[in-house]
Scaffold this active site. Structure first.
Site, mmCIF file in Angstrom:
data_model
loop_
_atom_site.group_PDB
_atom_site.id
_atom_site.type_symbol
_atom_site.label_atom_id
_atom_site.label_comp_id
_atom_site.label_asym_id
_atom_site.label_seq_id
_atom_site.Cartn_x
_atom_site.Cartn_y
_atom_site.Cartn_z
ATOM 1 N N TYR A 142 -4.791 -0.551 4.232
ATOM 2 C CA TYR A 142 -5.585 -0.904 3.058
ATOM 3 C C TYR A 142 -4.868 -2.014 2.315
ATOM 4 C CZ TYR A 142 -7.939 -0.425 -1.483
ATOM 5 O OH TYR A 142 -8.655 -0.652 -2.638
ATOM 6 N N ASP A 235 2.398 -6.335 3.334
ATOM 7 C CA ASP A 235 1.798 -5.790 2.117
ATOM 8 C C ASP A 235 2.648 -4.605 1.695
ATOM 9 O OD1 ASP A 235 0.384 -4.717 0.073
ATOM 10 O OD2 ASP A 235 -1.523 -4.554 1.147
ATOM 11 N N LYS A 263 2.050 -1.762 -7.900
ATOM 12 C CA LYS A 263 2.393 -0.383 -8.236
ATOM 13 C C LYS A 263 3.723 -0.221 -9.013
ATOM 14 C CE LYS A 263 -0.914 1.668 -5.147
ATOM 15 N NZ LYS A 263 -1.423 0.978 -3.975
#
Ligand SMILES: *Cc1c(COP(=O)(O)O)cnc(C)c1O
Length: 423
Positions: A142, A235, A263
């Site tokens: 994702y 990522d 995050k």
């Protein structure tokens, strides 16, 4: 009716599905979400005053536990001098410099406001830099909700891609190729058939539960990208500052060309960042021809929260302790599974973990989609009823914060043991 249930009904009147991000709806665990009233350290308290041990921590962002005193103080102090300027401030330099110190693969970095923005911008940059159009990603990884990533492999051929969401056009889908995780032969085929601008990967996947990439697979990716002038993007929005201070790249000792972060980096405030070699980063406007911008990007509050968080998790034994307490949980689960002969296992790196309901080797998306999802749903709801909050989907990873204590893990293991006995 519980307060949370009432609030969910109310929320659904004004917010699509009652939530601002779909996984929160508990749709995939046949339930309704609890509404959080407050959070402190390793615990969440809902609107019915029920307490939970939190193994999500806002999807990994709250590595120091909720409402860390030093981070909150730093935010309060900084906010008194203005919330956002839309003009340069010193904190931007400090955070950028810190990132380049921790990530040797990053010479320059641009701040954005979410992981989605970071990955979207990184592939635009890769395309602008290489003057090639296609990108390659891996099934089950994702990278946020940008159009180019909401693509799955079509049946039959690995070069035929279809949108994963309505509203994504087939012309966008045709520029994204998706192949199975850890499958180097499929990558080689895709490189032969297409002019790839970049390959983007979660080096430790955290959005199809928790799946490690094979070291030789990653090494070969690095080599193939060098040989074919393809930009390799890691990522690390989830794994950065989470599996280790320096992310998965520090564990595998492989340097990507570009890295995306998010995050943990924002200390709980909205953030994303992408960075890499100067040679590539210098193609972004105003230096280069690849456009990228953001009204609130690099705002002093988010920068301050990020800086304080990074300085706290940079302390010498921080990751050693976090790794140990997380492993105490996953080792405990593996022991319970073995002693009771159930198809359940767990794995972790740093403060990130996965729990699997299968006896198959965990190597790609299929390993998870073929696992016993029904079993997981039963497990999730049992744990939740007993005040333990794991991710509400079999496809999500879990997170431990540095505030979690041995006694929290022991409580958790006791409930897992009880569930195993009853199943
Ligand atoms: C969370 C995540 C994103 C998206 O970040 P948002 O801030 O939710 O937009 C991208 N990539 C990975 C690996 C993620 O875990």
């Amino acid at each position: 009716m519980s307060n949370s249930k009432k609030l969910f009904l109310e929320a659904k009147k004004y917010i699509p599905g009652g939530v601002n991000s779909p996984v929160r709806s508990f749709q995939s665990v046949n339930g309704h979400p609890f509404f959080v009233k407050k959070a402190k350290d390793q615990y969440l308290y809902d609107e019915d005053n029920k307490k939970y041990i939190d193994y999500i921590g806002s999807w990994g962002a709250q590595i120091l536990g909720h409402a860390n005193r030093d981070v909150v103080n730093e935010i309060s102090k900084t906010i008194k001098n203005g919330i956002t300027f839309g003009a340069p401030c010193k904190n931007e330099i400090l955070l950028a410099k810190k990132i380049t110190k921790i990530y040797p693969s990053i010479d320059k970095v641009r701040m954005v406001n979410s992981g989605t923005e970071a990955t979207m911008s990184a592939i635009r940059l890769a395309r602008g830099y290489t003057k090639k159009n296609k990108i390659l990603k891996f099934d089950g990884c994702y990278h946020g909700h940008g159009d180019s990533f909401l693509i799955k492999a079509g049946s039959g051929s690995s070069t035929f891609s279809v949108p994963n969401s309505h509203g994504v056009t087939t012309s966008i889908a045709k520029d994204t190729i998706s192949v199975p995780f850890n499958d180097i032969e499929k990558v080689k085929q895709a490189i032969k058939r297409n002019k790839l601008a970049c390959i983007i990967i979660e080096p430790i996947a955290g959005n199809m539960n928790f799946i490690r990439s094979n070291i030789n697979f990653l090494k070969q990716l690095r080599m193939l990208c060098n040989e074919n002038k393809i930009v390799l993007i890691f990522d690390e929005v989830m794994t950065g500052f989470r599996v280790a201070l320096g992310g998965a790249q520090s564990i595998y000792k492989i340097k990507p060309d570009l890295t995306t972060l998010g995050k943990v980096l924002g200390g709980g405030l909205p953030i994303g960042a992408f960075g890499g070699k100067s040679k590539i980063m210098n193609h972004i406007s105003p230096l280069g021809e690849v456009y990228q911008a953001g009204t609130l990007s690099g705002n002093p509050i988010t920068m301050a929260a990020g800086l304080k968080t990074l300085s706290l998790i940079s302390e010498k034994t921080y990751f050693k302790k976090l790794t140990k307490i997380t492993k105490y949980l996953t080792d405990g689960i593996n022991i319970i599974a073995r002693e009771n002969k159930v198809n359940m296992s767990a794995d972790s790196e740093g403060g990130m973990f996965g729990i699997f309901f299968t006896n198959q080797k965990i190597k790609d998306y299929n390993s998870i989609s073929r696992s016993n999802i029904k079993k997981f749903i039963g497990f999730f709801n049992y744990m939740l009823a007993n005040g333990i909050y794991f991710a509400p989907s079999a496809y999500e990873a879990g997170f431990v914060s540095s505030r979690h204590l041995k006694k929290d893990i022991d409580t958790t293991l006791k409930v897992i043991q009880k569930w195993v006995k009853n199943n």
